[in-house]
Write an enzyme that holds these catalytic residues in place. Sequence first.
Site, PDB file in Angstrom:
ATOM      1  N   SER A   1       0.707  -9.851  -0.647  1.00 46.30           N
ATOM      2  CA  SER A   1       0.497  -8.404  -0.622  1.00 46.30           C
ATOM      3  C   SER A   1       0.813  -7.742   0.709  1.00 46.30           C
ATOM      4  CB  SER A   1      -0.942  -8.080  -1.022  1.00 46.30           C
ATOM      5  OG  SER A   1      -1.857  -8.722  -0.149  1.00 46.30           O
TER       6      SER A   1
ATOM      7  N   LYS B   1       0.797  -1.224   0.000  1.00 49.57           N
ATOM      8  CA  LYS B   1       0.000   0.000   0.000  1.00 49.57           C
ATOM      9  C   LYS B   1       0.834   1.280   0.000  1.00 49.57           C
ATOM     10  CE  LYS B   1      -4.445  -1.298   0.268  1.00 49.57           C
ATOM     11  NZ  LYS B   1      -5.511  -0.790  -0.599  1.00 49.57           N
TER      12      LYS B   1
END
Length: 402
Positions: free
Chosen positions: A303, A52
């Site tokens: 992720s 992110k």
Amino acid sequence: MEITLKDIQEAKSSLRNAVYKTSLVHNTTFSEMAKSSVYLKMENLQKTGSFKLRGAFNKISRLPEKDRKNGVIASSAGNHAQGVAMAATSYGIKSTIVMPKHAPLSKIAATKSYGAEVILYGDVYDEAYEKAKEIQKQTGAVFVHPFNDPEVIAGQGTIGLEILEDLPDTDIIVVPVGGGGLISGVAIAAKSIKPSIKIIGVQAKNMPSMAESISQGHIATIEGMPTIADGIAVKTPGELTFNIIRHYVDDIITVDEDEIANAILLLMERAKVIAEGSGAVSVAAILNRLEYIENKKVVALISGGNIDVNMLSRIIDKGLAKSGRRILIDTLIPDKPGTLGILLNRVAETGANVLSVTHNRSTRDIPIGYAKVELELETADEEHAEEIKKLLLLNDYNFLLL
């Protein structure tokens, strides 16, 4: 709004000194299990523990000076929060993050440590989002959307560039999907460079909002159920990401909670990798859903790694129990000297390790002259557990396997 390969390449230039180029690691165990060559893209080792930061930093780095004075605001289940907080602090910009009330404590603490003011509101991301938009109207802060923003998507797309730099002959990239920002960026980058590459999205079965939206042909809001993949628990996908995914992504599949938990456990044991639920769904899909990947070069995008330690402990315990490597046995033995020792010796003969023993003769359900014994045993596998059960039956123990 169109996002191009050039936008992603420019984002890569902007992020050069801000993020790590994370490793692409071949994993022999998963390759054997999937009958393909499986590589792990280790965004769990990114700064802030998640991909992110890429999108948040790209967005904030491009803010005009006049837009910085009122600060930035975002809503997030945790990983976007940390990315926005770190990026804003690095530019001397005030940041406010609205997080769901039940966000992992580790993510809340980390977000505060990066310099953000944290407001807890709502049970899921979508409720935190509405609160953040309300605060934004009051303060004039710039809203940094976690997925439905072209500059955020371009930042996430730099992962696709890195994968094809390191493994140009990649056949398939498997990507976690929540709101769709990550897979949108990766798909644009990868398909622009190598049109034949397959991009597969993965959602939690408990919150399949993008999968349902694609299936129905329009953006759908899904109430869903709680999931350990909290980072991709989004009720309503973004309009921008929905349109990109329809154009660039080959398929979106779902995995259930047991498959996600098992993937987390396998990543720890077989790859020495700590992944959060949303980060492990790509491996869960490869091991349980993608039969057609045999003899392909497949990249599983891990992720994020920001999993709460308490959740990790529960996943480990459940995984060990499900695989037959930790069992609880409840039995009755005569309340006489030496009978407990005999039971323990017989269990020891099988090679099981006794983790705990509870011995009780006082409750109502125990007949006079007997004692209730509960054993917690560490075993090798389901076959070993079956061996213990057979031994107890052979020696006339009446027992329950808990």
